[in-house]
Write a protein that holds these residues in place. Structure first.
Motif, mmCIF file in Angstrom:
data_model
loop_
_atom_site.group_PDB
_atom_site.id
_atom_site.type_symbol
_atom_site.label_atom_id
_atom_site.label_comp_id
_atom_site.label_asym_id
_atom_site.label_seq_id
_atom_site.Cartn_x
_atom_site.Cartn_y
_atom_site.Cartn_z
ATOM 1 N N SER A 112 0.687 -1.399 0.134
ATOM 2 C CA SER A 112 -0.090 0.318 -0.089
ATOM 3 C C SER A 112 0.833 0.614 0.186
ATOM 4 O O SER A 112 2.017 1.431 0.046
ATOM 5 C CB SER A 112 -0.933 -0.259 1.002
ATOM 6 N N GLY A 113 0.324 2.221 -0.293
ATOM 7 C CA GLY A 113 1.299 3.570 -0.182
ATOM 8 C C GLY A 113 1.543 4.384 -1.060
ATOM 9 O O GLY A 113 0.350 3.634 -2.146
ATOM 10 N N TYR A 114 2.144 4.705 -1.647
ATOM 11 C CA TYR A 114 3.002 5.746 -2.611
ATOM 12 C C TYR A 114 3.628 4.907 -3.460
ATOM 13 O O TYR A 114 5.057 4.478 -2.573
ATOM 14 C CB TYR A 114 3.167 7.189 -2.709
ATOM 15 N N ASP A 153 -7.022 5.507 -8.688
ATOM 16 C CA ASP A 153 -7.705 6.969 -8.823
ATOM 17 C C ASP A 153 -6.722 8.153 -7.907
ATOM 18 O O ASP A 153 -5.990 7.513 -7.219
ATOM 19 C CB ASP A 153 -8.950 6.898 -9.036
ATOM 20 N N PRO A 154 -6.380 8.940 -8.634
ATOM 21 C CA PRO A 154 -5.411 10.009 -8.031
ATOM 22 C C PRO A 154 -5.934 10.383 -6.489
ATOM 23 O O PRO A 154 -5.237 11.100 -5.792
ATOM 24 C CB PRO A 154 -4.943 11.283 -9.137
ATOM 25 N N ARG A 184 -4.117 2.532 -0.486
ATOM 26 C CA ARG A 184 -3.667 2.029 -2.770
ATOM 27 C C ARG A 184 -3.396 0.693 -2.280
ATOM 28 O O ARG A 184 -2.299 0.161 -1.782
ATOM 29 C CB ARG A 184 -2.452 3.238 -2.359
ATOM 30 N N LEU A 185 -3.320 0.384 -3.450
ATOM 31 C CA LEU A 185 -3.162 -1.133 -3.849
ATOM 32 C C LEU A 185 -1.930 -0.696 -4.844
ATOM 33 O O LEU A 185 -2.652 -0.367 -6.211
ATOM 34 C CB LEU A 185 -4.183 -1.765 -3.687
ATOM 35 N N ASN A 186 -1.475 -1.685 -4.722
ATOM 36 C CA ASN A 186 -0.313 -1.526 -5.697
ATOM 37 C C ASN A 186 0.607 -2.985 -5.907
ATOM 38 O O ASN A 186 0.425 -3.408 -4.608
ATOM 39 C CB ASN A 186 1.192 -0.847 -5.465
ATOM 40 N N GLU A 187 1.184 -3.571 -6.579
ATOM 41 C CA GLU A 187 1.528 -4.627 -6.872
ATOM 42 C C GLU A 187 3.470 -4.611 -7.444
ATOM 43 O O GLU A 187 3.295 -3.814 -8.870
ATOM 44 C CB GLU A 187 0.976 -5.390 -7.444
ATOM 45 N N VAL A 188 3.914 -5.270 -7.233
ATOM 46 C CA VAL A 188 5.827 -5.412 -7.773
ATOM 47 C C VAL A 188 6.099 -6.921 -8.892
ATOM 48 O O VAL A 188 4.697 -7.625 -7.914
ATOM 49 C CB VAL A 188 6.969 -5.064 -7.496
#
Length: 93
Positions: free
Chosen positions: A31-33, A71-72, A79-83
């Motif tokens: 999560s996060g930026y 979204d911004p 926030r949800l991110n993946e590598v």
């Protein structure tokens, strides 16, 4: 997946639909930026886990990817991110 049944992207959206071959990927969610620095840090974490002697997965070079699903206006903790990286299975010993 059958692209004929998929909804069409909005005109002018820049989105295209493509058939792709199946692939196995190792994924680390966070999560996060997802700044460049944070993405590199998380990718290093993922690759370190895959390099463990206990892992039966070997990363495929030059297949690293970053996905951001926000979204911004999404708050940082939501926030949800993946590598991710493509992997191949190594024979078990």
């Amino acid at each position: 997946a059958n692209l004929e049944k998929a909804p069409l992207p909005l005109e002018g959206s820049g989105v295209t639909l493509q058939n792709r071959d199946a692939e196995d990927r190792a994924v680390l969610m966070f999560s996060g930026y997802a700044s460049s620095k944070e993405a590199r840090k998380r990718m290093k974490q993922l690759l370190t886990a895959l390099s463990s002697k206990k892992s039966r997965w070997k990363p495929v070079p030059n297949t690293e990817s970053l996905a951001q699903y926000n979204d911004p206006f999404t708050l940082p903790w939501r926030r949800l991110n993946e590598v991710s990286v493509c992997v191949s299975s190594t024979p078990s010993s």
